[in-house]
Motif scaffolding. Structure first.
Motif, PDB file in Angstrom:
ATOM      1  N   UNK A 472       0.838  -1.202   0.000  1.00  0.00           N
ATOM      2  CA  UNK A 472       0.000   0.000   0.000  1.00  0.00           C
ATOM      3  C   UNK A 472       0.877   1.258   0.000  1.00  0.00           C
ATOM      4  N   UNK A 473       1.936   1.233   0.833  1.00  0.00           N
ATOM      5  CA  UNK A 473       2.827   2.397   0.886  1.00  0.00           C
ATOM      6  C   UNK A 473       3.530   2.624  -0.452  1.00  0.00           C
ATOM      7  N   UNK A 474       4.008   1.541  -1.057  1.00  0.00           N
ATOM      8  CA  UNK A 474       4.735   1.688  -2.324  1.00  0.00           C
ATOM      9  C   UNK A 474       3.807   2.120  -3.462  1.00  0.00           C
ATOM     10  N   UNK A 475       2.557   1.682  -3.434  1.00  0.00           N
ATOM     11  CA  UNK A 475       1.600   2.165  -4.446  1.00  0.00           C
ATOM     12  C   UNK A 475       1.428   3.671  -4.336  1.00  0.00           C
ATOM     13  N   UNK A 476       1.355   4.158  -3.105  1.00  0.00           N
ATOM     14  CA  UNK A 476       1.204   5.602  -2.898  1.00  0.00           C
ATOM     15  C   UNK A 476       2.472   6.348  -3.297  1.00  0.00           C
ATOM     16  N   UNK A 477       3.631   5.814  -2.930  1.00  0.00           N
ATOM     17  CA  UNK A 477       4.883   6.512  -3.208  1.00  0.00           C
ATOM     18  C   UNK A 477       5.221   6.536  -4.700  1.00  0.00           C
ATOM     19  N   UNK A 478       4.990   5.428  -5.395  1.00  0.00           N
ATOM     20  CA  UNK A 478       5.389   5.341  -6.812  1.00  0.00           C
ATOM     21  C   UNK A 478       4.317   5.865  -7.755  1.00  0.00           C
ATOM     22  N   UNK A 482      -2.904   0.222  -8.855  1.00  0.00           N
ATOM     23  CA  UNK A 482      -2.922  -1.103  -8.263  1.00  0.00           C
ATOM     24  C   UNK A 482      -3.230  -2.181  -9.291  1.00  0.00           C
ATOM     25  N   UNK A 483      -4.077  -1.847 -10.299  1.00  0.00           N
ATOM     26  CA  UNK A 483      -4.445  -2.847 -11.292  1.00  0.00           C
ATOM     27  C   UNK A 483      -3.316  -3.168 -12.271  1.00  0.00           C
ATOM     28  N   UNK A 484      -2.215  -2.407 -12.218  1.00  0.00           N
ATOM     29  CA  UNK A 484      -1.052  -2.697 -13.060  1.00  0.00           C
ATOM     30  C   UNK A 484      -0.040  -3.605 -12.344  1.00  0.00           C
ATOM     31  N   UNK A 485      -0.350  -3.997 -11.100  1.00  0.00           N
ATOM     32  CA  UNK A 485       0.558  -4.827 -10.307  1.00  0.00           C
ATOM     33  C   UNK A 485      -0.031  -6.217 -10.133  1.00  0.00           C
ATOM     34  N   UNK A 508      -5.240  -7.650  -0.700  1.00  0.00           N
ATOM     35  CA  UNK A 508      -4.600  -7.109  -1.900  1.00  0.00           C
ATOM     36  C   UNK A 508      -5.564  -7.108  -3.084  1.00  0.00           C
ATOM     37  N   UNK A 509      -6.359  -8.154  -3.217  1.00  0.00           N
ATOM     38  CA  UNK A 509      -7.346  -8.202  -4.295  1.00  0.00           C
ATOM     39  C   UNK A 509      -8.367  -7.076  -4.145  1.00  0.00           C
ATOM     40  N   UNK A 510      -8.753  -6.774  -2.908  1.00  0.00           N
ATOM     41  CA  UNK A 510      -9.679  -5.664  -2.668  1.00  0.00           C
ATOM     42  C   UNK A 510      -9.072  -4.326  -3.065  1.00  0.00           C
ATOM     43  N   UNK A 511      -7.732  -4.251  -3.036  1.00  0.00           N
ATOM     44  CA  UNK A 511      -7.043  -3.020  -3.464  1.00  0.00           C
ATOM     45  C   UNK A 511      -6.906  -2.946  -4.986  1.00  0.00           C
ATOM     46  N   UNK A 512      -7.415  -3.967  -5.691  1.00  0.00           N
ATOM     47  CA  UNK A 512      -7.326  -4.092  -7.156  1.00  0.00           C
ATOM     48  C   UNK A 512      -5.985  -4.612  -7.632  1.00  0.00           C
ATOM     49  N   UNK A 513      -5.150  -5.116  -6.720  1.00  0.00           N
ATOM     50  CA  UNK A 513      -3.927  -5.806  -7.124  1.00  0.00           C
ATOM     51  C   UNK A 513      -4.331  -7.175  -7.659  1.00  0.00           C
ATOM     52  N   UNK A 533      -9.532 -18.623  -3.249  1.00  0.00           N
ATOM     53  CA  UNK A 533      -8.511 -17.618  -3.524  1.00  0.00           C
ATOM     54  C   UNK A 533      -8.954 -16.683  -4.644  1.00  0.00           C
ATOM     55  N   UNK A 534      -8.654 -15.397  -4.485  1.00  0.00           N
ATOM     56  CA  UNK A 534      -9.030 -14.420  -5.529  1.00  0.00           C
ATOM     57  C   UNK A 534      -7.994 -14.394  -6.663  1.00  0.00           C
ATOM     58  N   UNK A 535      -7.771 -15.552  -7.301  1.00  0.00           N
ATOM     59  CA  UNK A 535      -6.721 -15.677  -8.308  1.00  0.00           C
ATOM     60  C   UNK A 535      -7.302 -15.404  -9.687  1.00  0.00           C
ATOM     61  N   UNK A 536      -6.647 -14.498 -10.427  1.00  0.00           N
ATOM     62  CA  UNK A 536      -7.102 -14.196 -11.785  1.00  0.00           C
ATOM     63  C   UNK A 536      -6.212 -14.785 -12.850  1.00  0.00           C
ATOM     64  N   UNK A 537      -4.967 -15.146 -12.471  1.00  0.00           N
ATOM     65  CA  UNK A 537      -4.009 -15.651 -13.440  1.00  0.00           C
ATOM     66  C   UNK A 537      -3.222 -16.801 -12.821  1.00  0.00           C
ATOM     67  N   UNK A 538      -2.713 -17.670 -13.693  1.00  0.00           N
ATOM     68  CA  UNK A 538      -1.874 -18.773 -13.240  1.00  0.00           C
ATOM     69  C   UNK A 538      -0.679 -18.879 -14.163  1.00  0.00           C
ATOM     70  N   UNK A 539       0.445 -19.267 -13.601  1.00  0.00           N
ATOM     71  CA  UNK A 539       1.658 -19.500 -14.393  1.00  0.00           C
ATOM     72  C   UNK A 539       2.083 -20.936 -14.128  1.00  0.00           C
TER      73      UNK A 539
END
Length: 624
Positions: A472-478, A482-485, A508-513, A533-539
Motif C-alpha cells: 500500500x505504501x509503495x503504491x502511494x509513493x510510486x 494497483x491494477x497494473x501490479x 490485496x485483491x480488494x485493493x485491485x492488485x 482464492x481471488x486468483x485471476x491468473x496462473x503460471x
C-alpha cells in the motif's frame, strides 16, 4: 629482681642530686634532709615505673593469649627440638582432636605422606639454620587415621628464655573448602552443568591438542544435532527438554565409550564426539553413529509422554596432524547442515568437493547484508510474451539480481533460499517491490498501455504480516495503479504456518492488485477452489510444460493433462494461464495450441534491465 629502693646506684644518684641542690641553695637547705627527700622521690618514681612495666607486660600477654585462642588459623607451639607443646583451639578443631593427644608429637608427624613430612622437615631445618621462616606452601596435615586436611602452612619461631633457643611455631590455614570450591568451579568451567558432559570449551581444547600431535594416527569429529528439538521444548516445556537432553547425552556416552573418545555438549541441542586412534576409519565411526541413532529411537518418557529422539550427524575423518581446528570444525558443521537438508535423521560424511560447494553457498548467504549495504543488488525483468504470434509483451516479471564482487552475477535461486536462513528475505523482497514498482510506474506514465508488472514473492515475504502495508505504501509513493501490479505466490506460501497468506491475498485483491498463482499441476490449481482464492491468473511450470517440448507419447500425455487443467482453470474463474520454461518456437506453438496464453523462458532470451525494457516499449509504441 632487687627491690626498687635497694637497686644498685640509686643512693648514689640521690646523694649526687641532693649535693647539687644544696650547693645551689646554700646553707639554707640541710644536706642530710635533702638526701632523704630525693631518695624518697627517686624510689617512688622507680616503683611507679616498675608497676607500669608489669601492667604493660601483663596486657600484652593477655592480648596475645586472646589472639592465640580466637585466631581462625591453626597454631602449634613446639619446643626447640620440634616437639609440640601447645596448640590453639583452631588447630585442635581442624584435626578433631585434643591437646593431650597432640602434645608430645613432633611437628613433622603432622605430615600425612612423605612429601608433606619432607616439606615440614625442610622448613624446620631452614629455621634452625638461620631463623628464616619457611614461605607458605600447601601441605596435607593430619592427626591419626581420620583423614587429611589440605592447608597453607608457614613455619616460623618465637624466642625462648635463652636467647640461643628458638621455639618453632606452625601456622596452618585450612583450605579444604576453598580447594573443593576451586575444583567445583574448574569442573563447571569445563563441563556442561545439565548433562555432565565436557562443554564446548573443553571440546575445543582437546581438539586443538589432538590436532597438534604429530604421528597420532587419525581423528574423527562428529557433530550431532537433535531433530525437531524445538517441538519438545515448546510442546512439553523446558523441564521435558532438559530430560531429553540428559537422555541423549547418556545414550551418546554409552555408544561412544572407549579410550581417546570424548563426547561433549556444545550448545542447545548440539553435541560433538571426538575419536582418536591409529586405526580409526570412516566405516567404524559411521557404524557408531548408526548405533546411536538406533539407541535414541527408543522413547524416553516425560511423565506419560514417550518422546523419541532422532539425530542428524556430520562426520569428518582425517589424519590427526592435518588441518586446523577452525577448518575441521567448519567442515563438520557444514556436513551436519547438509545432513539436515537431506531430510534429517541422516548422517553425512565429509566430502571435499561437496564441502567446497557448501562453503560457497554459505559464504554467499553470509554476505547478503553487506551486499545490500554496498548497493550490489538490482532488479532485472523477464518478459512474458503472448503466444498468438504477435510477440507482444503480456507482462513483465521482476527478478532480483546480485552483482557479487567475487562470484559475478547471481540470480535469486542462488541467494534467496539462503536469505531465509539469515533473515534477510523481507529486506530483499522490499527492495524488489520498491525498485520494480518504481520502474513500472515510470513506464506506465510514459506509455499508458505498458504491460503489467508481476512480482514473484519469496515465501518469507509472502507470509510477512506487514506485506499489505508495504505494498500500500509503495503504491502511494510510486503512483503505480494497483491494477497494473500482479503479485505471484505459490502453494508453499499458502501452507506456511508463519503468516496469514489467505487474508493477505484477499486484502490485496480488494485493493485491485491482481493475484497470480504459480502451479505445477492440478493439485496446486485446486487450492483456488479449496481456499476461495481471488486468483485471476496462473503460471504453469514443471513436467506438463516440459512434456510438450518432446515428441510422441510424452507430448500426447502432457497435452491431454493440459486440456483438462485449462478446462478446470476456466471453471475456477482464472482468466489466463501462462507457461514458464518455453524452449523454442515449436514448443511455443504446441503450448499455444492447447490454450496457453503467454510464455517466458529461453526462447525469448534472458532477462533485461529496466532501461532495456523501456527501450523495447519505446520502439513498440513509436510504431503504433
Amino acid at each position: 629482681m632487687p627491690e626498687p629502693g635497694g637497686a644498685p646506684g640509686l643512693s648514689d644518684i640521690a646523694r649526687r642530686w641532693a649535693a647539687e641542690i644544696a650547693d645551689a641553695a646554700g646553707d639554707a637547705a640541710p644536706r642530710a634532709e635533702l638526701e632523704r627527700f630525693v631518695l624518697s622521690a627517686v624510689t617512688e618514681a622507680a616503683d611507679a615505673a616498675a608497676r607500669h612495666c608489669r601492667g604493660t607486660h601483663d596486657a600484652a600477654v593477655e592480648r596475645f593469649a586472646a589472639l592465640y585462642t580466637a585466631a581462625p588459623c591453626g597454631v602449634a607451639l613446639a619446643g626447640p627440638d620440634g616437639t609440640i607443646l601447645d596448640a590453639n583451639p583452631a588447630l585442635l578443631d581442624m584435626f578433631d582432636t585434643d591437646l593431650d593427644t597432640l602434645a608430645g608429637h613432633a611437628l613433622t608427624d603432622l605430615g600425612t605422606d612423605e612429601r608433606d613430612v619432607a616439606a615440614l622437615r625442610t622448613a624446620l631445618a631452614d629455621l634452625a639454620e638461620d631463623g628464616r621462616p619457611r614461605r607458605r606452601e600447601q601441605v596435607q596435615l593430619g592427626c591419626g587415621a581420620d583423614g587429611a586436611v589440605l592447608t597453607n602452612v608457614t613455619v616460623t619461631a618465637l624466642a625462648g628464655t635463652d636467647d640461643e633457643d628458638l621455639h618453632p611455631v606452625l601456622l596452618a590455614e585450612n583450605i579444604n573448602e576453598l580447594h573443593l570450591l576451586r575444583e567445583t568451579l574448574r569442573r563447571q568451567n569445563i563441563h556442561d552443568q545439565l548433562t555432565g558432559l565436557p562443554n564446548a570449551g573443553s571440546f575445543l581444547t582437546t581438539l586443538e591438542t589432538w590436532l597438534g600431535g604429530a604421528g597420532e594416527g587419525r581423528i574423527a569429529v562428529v557433530y550431532l544435532d537433535i531433530d525437531g528439538f524445538r517441538v519438545v521444548n515448546d510442546g512439553l516445556g523446558p523441564g521435558a527438554a532438559d530430560t531429553v537432553l540428559r537422555y541423549a547425552a547418556g545414550k551418546l556416552e554409552s555408544v561412544f565409550a572407549g579410550p581417546d573418545t570424548v563426547v561433549a555438549r556444545l550448545a542447545g541441542d548440539g553435541f560433538a564426539v571426538l575419536v582418536r586412534g591409529e586405526d580409526v576409519t570412516a566405516a567404524d565411526v559411521i557404524a557408531l553413529v548408526e548405533e546411536a541413532m538406533a539407541e535414541l529411537g527408543e522413547p524416553v518418557y516425560v511423565g506419560e509422554v514417550g518422546v523419541s529422539v532422532s539425530i542428524s550427524a556430520g562426520i569428518v575423518v582425517q589424519d590427526a596432524g592435518a588441518g586446523s581446528t577452525e577448518e575441521i570444525q567448519r567442515a563438520a558443521e557444514i556436513t551436519l547442515h547438509r545432513a539436515k537438508e537431506a531430510g534429517r535423521a541422516q548422517w553425512m560424511l565429509y566430502e571435499p568437493d561437496l564441502d567446497a560447494g557448501d562453503r560457497r553457498r554459505y559464504g554467499i548467504g553470509a554476505g547478503i547484508g553487506g551486499g545490500m549495504e554496498n548497493g550490489e543488488f538490482a532488479v532485472d525483468y523477464e518478459p512474458t510474451v503472448k503466444l498468438d504470434g504477435s510477440n507482444e509483451i503480456a507482462v513483465v516479471n521482476a527478478v532480483l539480481r546480485w552483482d557479487h564482487p567475487r562470484h559475478g552475477k547471481l540470480d535469486g535461486a542462488e541467494f534467496l533460499p539462503l536469505a531465509d536462513a539469515t533473515g534477510m528475505t523481507p529486506s530483499l523482497g522490499t527492495q524488489l517491490l520498491s525498485q520494480s514498482m518504481g520502474d513500472a510506474a515510470a513506464w506506465y506514465g510514459a506509455f499508458p498501455s505498458a504491460p503489467d508488472l508481476c512480482v514473484r514473492l519469496p515465501t518469507r515475504l509472502a507470509v510477512d504480516p506487514n506485506l499489505v502495508r508495504i505494498i500500500r505504501r509503495l503504491l502511494e509513493e510510486t503512483g503505480l495503479p494497483a491494477q497494473k501490479l500482479r503479485i505471484c505466490t505459490d502453494s508453499l506460501a499458502l501452507f506456511d504456518p508463519r503468516g496469514e497468506v489467505l487474508d493477505t491475498l484477499s486484502v490485496l485483491a480488494d485493493l485491485d492488485v491482481k493475484i497470480t498463482l504459480a502451479i505445477s499441476g492440478a493439485s496446486d490449481l485446486e487450492l483456488v477452489h479449496t481456499h476461495k482464492l481471488p486468483v485471476g491468473f496462473a503460471i504453469l511450470s514443471g513436467p506438463l510444460v516440459d512434456g510438450l517440448a518432446a515428441e510422441g507419447t510424452e507430448a500426447d500425455n502432457a497435452r491431454a493433462h493440459l486440456y483438462a487443467l485449462l478446462e478446470r482453470s476456466r471453471e475456477l474463474g482464472i482468466k489466463r494461464m501462462g507457461a514458464d520454461g518455453v524452449r523454442n518456437a515449436a514448443h511455443a506453438r504446441r503450448l499455444r495450441d492447447v490454450g496457453i496464453f503467454a510464455g517466458r523462458g529461453k526462447h525469448y532470451g534472458g532477462t533485461a534491465t529496466g532501461e532495456e525494457i523501456r527501450t523495447v516499449l519505446e520502439q513498440r509504441y513509436s510504431h503504433a
